[in-house]
Design an enzyme around this catalytic site. Structure first.
Site, PDB file in Angstrom:
ATOM      1  N   THR A 128     -31.256  48.183 -21.198  1.00  0.00           N
ATOM      2  CA  THR A 128     -30.686  48.428 -19.741  1.00  0.00           C
ATOM      3  C   THR A 128     -30.658  49.942 -19.491  1.00  0.00           C
ATOM      4  OG1 THR A 128     -28.532  48.655 -20.896  1.00  0.00           O
ATOM      5  CG2 THR A 128     -29.034  46.396 -20.067  1.00  0.00           C
ATOM      6  N   ALA A 153     -27.490  48.770 -29.527  1.00  0.00           N
ATOM      7  CA  ALA A 153     -27.294  49.387 -28.303  1.00  0.00           C
ATOM      8  C   ALA A 153     -27.898  48.508 -27.187  1.00  0.00           C
ATOM      9  CB  ALA A 153     -27.873  50.668 -27.900  1.00  0.00           C
ATOM     10  N   HIS A 154     -27.154  48.192 -25.881  1.00  0.00           N
ATOM     11  CA  HIS A 154     -27.541  47.154 -25.055  1.00  0.00           C
ATOM     12  C   HIS A 154     -27.039  47.612 -23.547  1.00  0.00           C
ATOM     13  CE1 HIS A 154     -29.182  43.575 -23.456  1.00  0.00           C
ATOM     14  NE2 HIS A 154     -28.123  43.359 -22.661  1.00  0.00           N
ATOM     15  N   GLY A 155     -25.915  47.511 -23.272  1.00  0.00           N
ATOM     16  CA  GLY A 155     -25.481  47.789 -21.665  1.00  0.00           C
ATOM     17  C   GLY A 155     -25.309  49.196 -21.781  1.00  0.00           C
TER      18      GLY A 155
END
Length: 279
Positions: free
Chosen positions: A200, A242-244
């Site tokens: 993201t 880790a994403h958003g």
């Protein structure tokens, strides 16, 4: 099955969503001062007040798989329907309008549209990524679509944000690049030096773009300037996933760690030599 709130000092509050198994995915601040989120498992859009009061709205198309949501310049909520190949508009009072994404004859049905990220552009339109057909699309508030093909084949654009330079910036999860596109459809792509998978992306408070990277047990947070200079910093927690990522009201960059069950912060208030400190 909860919506959580965290203060800049690390204080957490969680609110349980009324529908069991709703699978909340993306969240945004609405024009009414409430938080609006997608419920992928329940086929609904949810609204929650800052004090935890919920209202849920059922999406007309079954199996729509609502993905990402944002507030448009028209004062409505806009979201992608990854399972129904549509872009939808929702008024703050709960009225839906759905628009089917147009495709050329050689793209459908083999390459069925799968819209992912969506953001309000500087032109007053909505911009979104279409992962399977490898396109960046723009749609007017009235539902008129224009599509631009990403130069790198099978790049699989995922998340998108409006940059400080008037371009739309997006992640390419398969080609391991960060892309930028002008309102006229001109592309520039920047390879990630460590060949990690970008997830993201958000516009940071420092005038740069910030994005999460996934690579087995060594994830990083990346930043890219509008001129294409990339830097990366490692996340302290191994297997954080880790994403958003988003800019917080405290002027720092915040991100989610799905694998570690944590919320992380990149503290930009440190001296310049430590400006990439991750907490």
């Amino acid at each position: 099955n909860k919506v959580g709130r965290v203060t800049p000092t690390g204080g957490f509050t969680e609110f349980s969503i009324p529908t069991p198994g709703s699978q909340p995915h993306a969240i945004t601040t609405g024009p009414d001062g409430n938080l609006w989120f997608t419920e992928t498992g329940a086929n609904k859009i949810g609204r929650v007040t800052p004090t935890g009061g919920f209202t849920e709205f059922s999406i007309p198309t079954s199996g729509s798989q609502p993905h990402t949501i944002t507030t448009g310049a028209d004062g409505n909520l806009w979201f992608t329907e990854a399972g129904a190949s549509r872009i939808a508009k929702l008024t703050p009072t709960g009225s839906f309008t759905e628009f089917f994404i147009p495709t050329t004859s050689d793209e459908a049905p083999v390459r069925w549209p799968s819209p992912q990220g969506i953001i309000a552009g500087p032109d007053g339109n909505l911009w979104f990524t279409e992962r399977i057909c490898n396109k960046i699309w723009t749609v007017t508030p009235a539902g008129s679509f224009t599509g631009f093909s990403v130069p790198t084949a099978n790049s699989q654009p995922l998340a998108i944000t409006a940059g400080p330079d008037g371009r739309l910036w997006f992640t390419e999860v398969e080609s391991l690049q960060i892309g930028a596109v002008t309102l006229a459809g001109s592309f520039t792509e920047f390879p990630i030096p460590t060949h990690r998978q970008p997830m993201t992306i958000t516009a940071g408070p420092d005038g740069n773009l910030w994005f999460t990277e996934f690579f087995r047990a060594a994830e990083k947070i990346g930043t890219v300037t509008p001129t294409g200079s990339l830097t990366e910093v490692s996340i302290p927690t191994s297997n954080g996933v880790a994403h958003g990522i988003a800019t917080g009201p405290d002027g720092n960059v915040w991100f989610t760690e799905a694998g570690a069950g944590r919320i992380g912060r990149v503290n930009l208030s440190y001296p310049t030599s430590r400006s990439r400190a991750v907490e």
